[in-house]
Design a protein around this motif. Structure first.
Motif, short mmCIF file in Angstrom:
data_model
loop_
_atom_site.label_atom_id
_atom_site.label_comp_id
_atom_site.label_asym_id
_atom_site.label_seq_id
_atom_site.Cartn_x
_atom_site.Cartn_y
_atom_site.Cartn_z
N ARG A 156 11.93 59.51 15.13
CA ARG A 156 12.75 58.43 15.70
C ARG A 156 12.21 58.07 17.08
O ARG A 156 11.59 58.89 17.76
N LEU A 157 12.47 56.86 17.50
CA LEU A 157 12.11 56.45 18.86
C LEU A 157 12.85 57.36 19.83
O LEU A 157 13.97 57.79 19.57
N SER A 158 12.20 57.65 20.99
CA SER A 158 12.90 58.53 21.93
C SER A 158 14.08 57.81 22.59
O SER A 158 14.98 58.43 23.13
N PHE A 159 14.05 56.50 22.55
CA PHE A 159 15.20 55.70 22.98
C PHE A 159 15.46 54.64 21.93
O PHE A 159 14.52 54.09 21.38
N SER A 160 16.71 54.36 21.65
CA SER A 160 17.00 53.20 20.80
C SER A 160 18.38 52.66 21.16
O SER A 160 19.20 53.38 21.70
N PRO A 161 18.61 51.38 20.86
CA PRO A 161 19.84 50.75 21.34
C PRO A 161 21.09 51.33 20.71
O PRO A 161 22.15 51.22 21.25
N ILE B 17 15.36 49.81 28.90
CA ILE B 17 14.93 51.19 28.62
C ILE B 17 13.43 51.28 28.35
O ILE B 17 12.91 52.36 28.11
N VAL B 35 18.73 58.50 21.63
CA VAL B 35 18.54 57.86 20.33
C VAL B 35 19.86 57.44 19.71
O VAL B 35 20.74 58.27 19.50
N GLY B 36 19.97 56.16 19.41
CA GLY B 36 21.22 55.65 18.82
C GLY B 36 21.17 55.61 17.31
O GLY B 36 21.57 54.62 16.71
N TYR B 123 26.74 47.42 23.29
CA TYR B 123 25.43 47.38 22.63
C TYR B 123 24.56 46.31 23.29
O TYR B 123 25.03 45.20 23.57
N ILE B 124 23.28 46.66 23.52
CA ILE B 124 22.48 45.80 24.39
C ILE B 124 21.99 44.50 23.74
O ILE B 124 21.44 43.66 24.43
N ARG B 360 24.34 57.28 29.02
CA ARG B 360 24.69 57.38 27.61
C ARG B 360 23.96 58.57 27.02
O ARG B 360 22.73 58.65 27.07
#
Lengths: 161, 385
Positions: A156-161, B17, B35-36, B123-124, B360
């Motif tokens: 997974r991406l290390s950050f995601s929305p 981000i 991670v969302g 949510y962005i 977050r």
């Protein structure tokens, strides 16, 4: 209900500390300790063991699943036979099952020779046992609910929305 | 030639981000709480249904609105779980993720100059979506002292009575806040009174840990002015399969379908087969995942309290939203804890008004990693104390 929750968490990972379990269940640490003590005292929790992927070790470890058929008589029931077999340290699991055979037995040893000898010299001669069918474990993919082999990386991406 | 970007595209800043990605890539020991998306794989039965559909060569487009049997299953599911009644023929559209559905709604209902009130932090992607559609964003901040719930006072203060549309996301990404029925009722009244259309993103509805989720569309007079979004990404752990849906009055869904049929044509067919199976037989998988998230939630909340960081009692989604200690901005904290301890978290500012001073934290990550990440955060905070 909290006892059940504690039990589920211990089954998931017996190395969770009481502090971890307390945090996850919103119980006090002392309540978790008491619940575990009670589960142990009541014989619900019988022990704690590691789930091992033997393929990752250099040492050979041989395991076999053995199907056993038995003949009962007035004096000897399934429990008597099971009691006798379960005493052998080579027997890691023993279950009475329905179907084509009576007992399902898991055996472990350091070599095929050792396991074979155990079955032919110790198990087969038990008078009530009429047949043994031995299946050597070639590769184990899952043990105690845990998948073995190389874990997949988290892609997974290390950050995601 | 040079590409001359449209004003709309130029107006939208790059994602807040992006910079953190680059820092994260410099180290190989990063534990990401940024991670969302679920760390679980899609339930096996749903994956198997997808595989079977491929084996059977079911690789054509489906109806624009989605497979009829899937729409029927969705109608049954939302009726059963959330007391929502929608006609599968006219009032449901299946989309490539809930994100597509949200985008369709902005494009279908926002005219240049229209004002879209957005309850924030949120949510962005809503804000850029409004701008791409030519609308103007009216941020409506929510605050920790109100449990990050939207209030009528908040709407009035922001001037949302003049807006054309209101966007809600509860359970909320990023705060984990929920809106119980008693808090939604006055919002519904406000929307009716000021003739606001409501877009209600309920993608985290199943991930409600305290009580039952209530949809704003269930209040009197709200069904006709609300579009509800949901999908399979979160509760069914199907992010990569890209499958969502929107529910609304026939006229509104028809308008969204008009755009959808010229752009996406239909949602991915394989994913639709997976989704059908997910609704049909994966309820226990969902329950198990929700139980796991709940345990992690309690773990994370309790650890933050031990560390001495104030943390909002999140009751939904899989995020919690702690306050950064004094002396830091959220961005500074996020950057330094990433550089020094290899823990990736998202600063609250990127989610809009009301998010500053917070982080977050996603707990859609295994407990071992959560334990380690929180130990590192604790070490970081202790060092700076």
């Amino acid at each position: 209900m909290s006892e059940r929750e504690v039990l589920e968490l211990l089954r998931e990972n017996a190395r969770y500390s009481t502090a971890d379990i307390a945090r996850m269940t919103d119980l006090e640490e002392s309540e978790v300790e008491a619940a575990i003590e009670e589960l142990e005292a009541a014989g619900v929790v019988r022990g704690y063991q590691a789930v091992v992927d033997w393929d990752k070790l250099e040492d050979e470890r041989v395991r076999a699943e053995v199907e056993l058929n038995v003949r009962l008589d007035r004096e000897t029931g399934y429990d008597d036979i099971a009691e006798r077999l379960a005493r052998f340290p080579q027997v890691k699991a023993l279950r009475l099952v329905s179907g084509d055979y009576d007992f399902d037995m898991e055996v472990e040893g350091d070599s095929i020779r050792e396991v074979s000898q155990f079955i032919s010299e110790k198990v087969a001669p038990v008078p009530e046992i009429t047949q043994t069918v031995t299946h050597y474990v070639m590769t184990s993919y899952k043990e105690n609910g845990i998948e073995l082999g190389d874990g997949e990386d988290d892609e997974r991406l290390s950050f995601s929305p | 030639m040079t590409f001359e970007l449209s004003d709309r595209v130029q107006t939208v800043p790059p994602s807040g981000i992006r910079r953190f990605f680059e820092i994260a890539e410099e180290r190989d020991d990063v534990i990401s709480l940024g991670v969302g998306e679920p760390d679980f794989a899609t339930p096996w039965a749903a994956r198997d249904a997808a595989i079977t559909s491929l084996e059977q060569g079911k690789t054509s487009y489906t109806a624009n609105r989605g497979k009829r049997d899937l729409r029927e299953a969705i109608a049954d599911y939302v009726a059963d779980r959330f007391d929502l009644g929608y006609d599968p023929d006219e009032e449901i559209i299946v989309t490539a993720g809930a994100s597509e559905a949200v985008d369709l709604a902005f494009r279908a209902f926002v005219d240049p100059g229209d004002t879209v009130a957005i309850a924030q932090p949120s949510y962005i992607s809503y804000e850029p979506g409004v701008i791409f559609a030519g609308g103007e964003v009216l941020p409506v901040p929510t605050y920790e002292e109100d449990d990050f719930r939207l209030t009528v006072e908040g709407l009035e203060e922001a001037g949302a009575d003049e807006a054309d549309m209101l966007v809600l996301c509860y359970p909320n990404n990023p705060t984990g806040a929920i809106m119980p029925a008693e808090d939604l009722e006055p919002i519904a009244e406000f929307a009716r009174e000021h003739d606001l259309m409501v877009l209600s993103d309920e993608i985290y509805a199943e991930l409600t840990y305290d009580g039952e989720h209530t949809s704003i569309a269930t209040f009197e007079g709200m069904r006709e002015r609300t579009i509800v979004f949901n999908g399979f990404s979160k509760a069914h752990a199907m992010t990569g399969l890209r499958l969502g849906y929107a529910l609304g009055p026939a006229e509104a869904i028809g308008a969204m379908n008009k755009i959808h049929q010229y752009t996406m044509l239909s949602a991915p067919t394989t994913a639709q087969y997976a989704a059908l199976e997910a609704l049909d037989s994966c309820e226990n998988d969902v329950r198990e995942m929700v139980d796991q998230y709940d345990r992690r939630r309690q773990f994370v909340l309790s650890r933050f309290r031990e560390i001495g960081m104030d943390v909002f009692e999140a009751k939904g989604a899989f995020y919690c939203f702690p306050e950064v200690p004094e002396g830091f901005t959220a961005e500074e904290f996020a950057e330094e804890v990433l550089r020094e301890q290899g823990v990736a978290v998202v600063p609250g500012d990127v989610f809009g008004a009301g998010g500053d001073g917070h982080l977050r934290i996603s707990y859609a990550t295994g407990l071992e990693d959560l334990r380690e990440a929180l130990a590192r955060i604790e070490a970081f905070v202790d060092e700076r104390a």
